[in-house]
Design an enzyme around this catalytic site. Structure first.
Site, PDB file in Angstrom:
ATOM      1  N   GLY A 252     -45.278 -25.277 -61.263  1.00  0.00           N
ATOM      2  CA  GLY A 252     -45.478 -25.810 -62.607  1.00  0.00           C
ATOM      3  C   GLY A 252     -44.843 -27.170 -62.814  1.00  0.00           C
ATOM      4  CB  ILE A 253     -42.117 -28.927 -61.412  1.00  0.00           C
ATOM      5  CG1 ILE A 253     -41.337 -28.092 -62.434  1.00  0.00           C
ATOM      6  CG2 ILE A 253     -41.472 -30.312 -61.250  1.00  0.00           C
ATOM      7  CD1 ILE A 253     -39.937 -27.716 -61.995  1.00  0.00           C
ATOM      8  CG  HIS A 254     -44.118 -30.084 -56.685  1.00  0.00           C
ATOM      9  ND1 HIS A 254     -43.025 -29.283 -56.941  1.00  0.00           N
ATOM     10  CD2 HIS A 254     -43.755 -30.908 -55.673  1.00  0.00           C
ATOM     11  CE1 HIS A 254     -42.051 -29.602 -56.101  1.00  0.00           C
ATOM     12  NE2 HIS A 254     -42.462 -30.587 -55.334  1.00  0.00           N
TER      13      HIS A 254
ATOM     14  CG  ASP B  33     -42.064 -28.156 -50.522  1.00  0.00           C
ATOM     15  OD1 ASP B  33     -41.489 -28.043 -49.428  1.00  0.00           O
ATOM     16  OD2 ASP B  33     -42.286 -29.260 -51.055  1.00  0.00           O
TER      17      ASP B  33
END
Length: 366
Positions: A242-244, A267
């Site tokens: 939800g960030i990348h 990751d």
């Protein structure tokens, strides 16, 4: 062991109330079941295949690239608690001798109370300095056939995936040499569409964390992303924290590639499962705050999220539940050639499974 009355995730993506039988850590047919062992009543629970994370650098305050078997054992224990039962520890970019030592350290790391090491993911050093991400530029080198062989020998043949930037000198020969031995993954590259498509024709049918450390999908410069979409054999990793990647892009990527070609990965780095604070990745200082891990210059440096949380996250983004489960179980297993062992719950495979409630909260990991 018998697991009864659970709703078991099937290879067709449906849930079916079913009894599972386990002998010697493997699923068997009822007729082959030999022991009166533990009986688990899973009424009201979902039974999922154990998750398969093929790209993770660390967790629980430990980093695979430290080359410490005891540290890797802690990572594997954390992963199992989080529903990840098959795991590929992933390296960063370091000098030759350090990498050989890291890969050699895998030999003493397996533990009975943790996830199973199913291979190593070698992410560096054969990258494009222009798209280095959180890798140290000074250690990046051109694709090197003999050096890779040295690393593979040091690991005892455990390297399953190696990232290569196809626009670097020597990449084409490297791909042709190893395409039948390991998964060649395109990543950390400024390659254009034609360069990436040629690498895929040569046998590089995998992409390292799609969208990250590569040129964006442009309508006149489609790059690696469109080349991967055009190659029906290509499977693509996607970080689901939800960030990348923006949720709209996650949803549309599943539409573009379908539910069989996306491999969810974490990751993750050592901050996964830890409090906010300062950590390391690839020998560099990383600040983690509210699950976002960055270098001092603001570059995103892996994730602080495990694969099970990534699966839950993409479901919350609007990806169908069955599609997300496939992307965290079947697809990664197929991508590195271990689907005959894990990734679904059928007789003959390892009895790796997650019992969860209807909201996918973990109840028990087997």
């Amino acid at each position: 062991m018998i697991i009864k009355r659970g709703k078991v995730f099937q290879e067709d993506g449906n849930f079916l109330e079913q009894t599972l039988y386990v002998n010697d850590h493997r699923l068997v047919d009822k007729a082959e079941y030999q022991y009166d062992g533990e009986v688990i009543d899973a009424e009201g629970l979902l039974v999922l295949p154990g998750l398969v994370d093929i790209h993770s650098h660390g967790a629980a305050g430990e980093d695979f690239s430290d080359g410490n078997p005891e540290g890797l054992k802690k990572i594997l224990q954390y992963e199992k608690r989080c529903g990840i039962t098959s795991y590929c520890p992933t390296s960063m970019t370091f000098p030759k001798e350090r990498l050989r030592q890291i890969f050699a350290s895998i030999k003493g790391a397996q533990t009975e109370d943790g996830a199973t090491v199913v291979g190593i993911n070698m992410e560096g050093p054969f990258l494009d300095p222009a798209k280095k991400g959180a890798h140290v530029e000074g250690y990046i080198r051109k694709p090197d056939i003999e050096f890779f062989r040295e690393c593979q020998n040091a690991s005892g043949g455990r390297i399953k995936v190696v990232t290569v930037a196809p626009n670097m000198e020597g990449a084409e020969e490297f791909i042709e040499t190893f395409k039948d031995d390991v998964v060649i993954s395109i990543g950390h590259t400024g390659a254009d569409y034609d360069c990436a498509a040629k690498a895929m024709e040569k046998g590089a049918h995998h992409v390292t964390h799609l969208y990250n450390a590569m040129n964006p999908l442009g309508h006149r410069a489609p790059g690696v992303i469109a080349a991967a979409a055009d190659d029906p054999l290509c499977m693509v990793e996607m970080i689901g924290d939800g960030i990348h990647i923006h949720p709209a892009v996650v949803r549309n990527t599943f539409r573009m590639f379908g539910e069989e070609r996306i491999v969810l990965i974490s990751d993750s780095m050592m901050a996964a499962g830890m409090e906010n604070g300062v950590y390391e990745l690839g020998g560099q200082k990383v600040i983690m705050n509210n699950r976002k891990a960055v270098l001092e210059d603001g570059t995103i440096a892996g994730s602080a999220t495990n694969l099970y949380e990534c699966m839950q996250c993409v479901i919350a983004m609007g990806v169908p539940e069955r599609t997300a489960i496939f992307a965290a179980t079947r697809n990664p297993a197929k991508s590195i050639g271990i689907y005959g062992e894990v990734g679904s719950l059928v007789p003959g495979k390892r009895a790796d499974m997650v019992l969860a409630d209807e909201k996918l909260n973990i109840v028990r990991v087997i």
